[in-house]
Write a protein that holds these residues in place. Structure first.
Motif, PDB file in Angstrom:
ATOM      1  N   ASP A 126      10.516  -2.307  -4.449  1.00 17.25           N
ATOM      2  CA  ASP A 126      10.208  -1.504  -3.267  1.00 17.25           C
ATOM      3  C   ASP A 126      10.155  -2.395  -2.019  1.00 17.25           C
ATOM      4  O   ASP A 126       9.223  -3.180  -1.849  1.00 17.25           O
ATOM      5  N   ASP A 127      11.161  -2.259  -1.148  1.00 16.81           N
ATOM      6  CA  ASP A 127      11.255  -3.094   0.054  1.00 16.81           C
ATOM      7  C   ASP A 127      10.005  -3.004   0.921  1.00 16.81           C
ATOM      8  O   ASP A 127       9.473  -4.022   1.371  1.00 16.81           O
ATOM      9  N   ASP A 128       9.537  -1.777   1.183  1.00 17.01           N
ATOM     10  CA  ASP A 128       8.385  -1.596   2.062  1.00 17.01           C
ATOM     11  C   ASP A 128       7.131  -2.246   1.473  1.00 17.01           C
ATOM     12  O   ASP A 128       6.400  -2.942   2.180  1.00 17.01           O
ATOM     13  N   TYR A 129       6.900  -2.003   0.189  1.00 15.96           N
ATOM     14  CA  TYR A 129       5.737  -2.601  -0.474  1.00 15.96           C
ATOM     15  C   TYR A 129       5.838  -4.128  -0.433  1.00 15.96           C
ATOM     16  O   TYR A 129       4.887  -4.818  -0.064  1.00 15.96           O
ATOM     17  N   GLN A 155       7.408  -6.112   1.493  1.00 15.37           N
ATOM     18  CA  GLN A 155       7.308  -6.686   2.837  1.00 15.37           C
ATOM     19  C   GLN A 155       5.858  -7.007   3.203  1.00 15.37           C
ATOM     20  O   GLN A 155       5.592  -7.937   3.953  1.00 15.37           O
ATOM     21  N   GLU A 156       4.925  -6.267   2.625  1.00 12.50           N
ATOM     22  CA  GLU A 156       3.501  -6.446   2.926  1.00 12.50           C
ATOM     23  C   GLU A 156       2.818  -7.462   2.017  1.00 12.50           C
ATOM     24  O   GLU A 156       1.615  -7.669   2.128  1.00 12.50           O
ATOM     25  N   GLU A 167       6.719 -11.458   1.622  1.00 19.58           N
ATOM     26  CA  GLU A 167       7.373 -10.838   2.779  1.00 19.58           C
ATOM     27  C   GLU A 167       8.774 -10.330   2.454  1.00 19.58           C
ATOM     28  O   GLU A 167       9.715 -10.490   3.230  1.00 19.58           O
ATOM     29  N   GLY A 168       8.904  -9.748   1.278  1.00 22.08           N
ATOM     30  CA  GLY A 168      10.181  -9.182   0.850  1.00 22.08           C
ATOM     31  C   GLY A 168      10.269  -9.171  -0.667  1.00 22.08           C
ATOM     32  O   GLY A 168       9.456  -9.799  -1.368  1.00 22.08           O
ATOM     33  N   ARG A 169      11.248  -8.441  -1.155  1.00 24.59           N
ATOM     34  CA  ARG A 169      11.419  -8.319  -2.613  1.00 24.59           C
ATOM     35  C   ARG A 169      11.806  -9.639  -3.246  1.00 24.59           C
ATOM     36  O   ARG A 169      12.528 -10.442  -2.649  1.00 24.59           O
TER      37      ARG A 169
END
Length: 147
Positions: free
Chosen positions: A48-51, A53-54, A58-60
């Motif tokens: 999940d890219d959005d998850y 990123q946090e 800071e990324g998959r």
């Protein structure tokens, strides 16, 4: 009898100290998706890219064991090759592998016990020359002498 061994196999009688083998593979989104499916590890940091990123990454990132699987591929296909039996593996993950990274996986013979057919291999994976995984494998190597 040696001619009957599968291609890519190095029998214990021919393994030498310092011998190395390696492979390179670009890690794709599809690789990560397939590994998640097979392993049932659906941690969103991988998918999940959005998850992702946090997170601290800071990324998959790819599954660590997907990267470690490349070590298994070198051992099972090249050194010692077909017929090799894993006895143990240590792993230390040093940095994440991301989709698109080209991973270089390498093993090097550091110990040989011909009588017991045991080989110890120093193992590492790197991306752009930077180690992302290090470890050691102990394996039972195939032999020309079939029991």
């Amino acid at each position: 009898m040696f001619d009957n061994l599968p291609r890519g196999t190095i029998p214990i009688e021919d393994i030498e100290m310092g011998m190395t083998r390696s492979l390179q593979k670009q890690i794709t989104d599809r690789d990560i998706e397939l590994f998640a499916e097979v392993s049932t590890d659906r941690n969103p940091v991988h998918l999940d890219d959005d998850y992702a990123q946090e997170t601290i990454f800071e990324g998959r990132i790819a599954h660590g064991m997907l990267t470690a699987g490349l070590i298994s591929a070198v051992i099972g296909e090249q050194l010692p090759g077909h017929g090799t039996v894993y006895m143990g593996q240590t792993l230390k993950f040093l940095a994440p592998v991301r989709p698109g990274d080209v991973v270089h996986a390498e093993v090097r013979v550091v110990e040989i016990d011909v009588a017991k057919r045991r080989v110890t291999l120093d193992c590492h994976c790197s991306v752009d020359g930077r180690k992302v995984l290090v470890g050691e494998a102990r394996v039972l190597a195939p032999s020309r002498k079939f029991d």
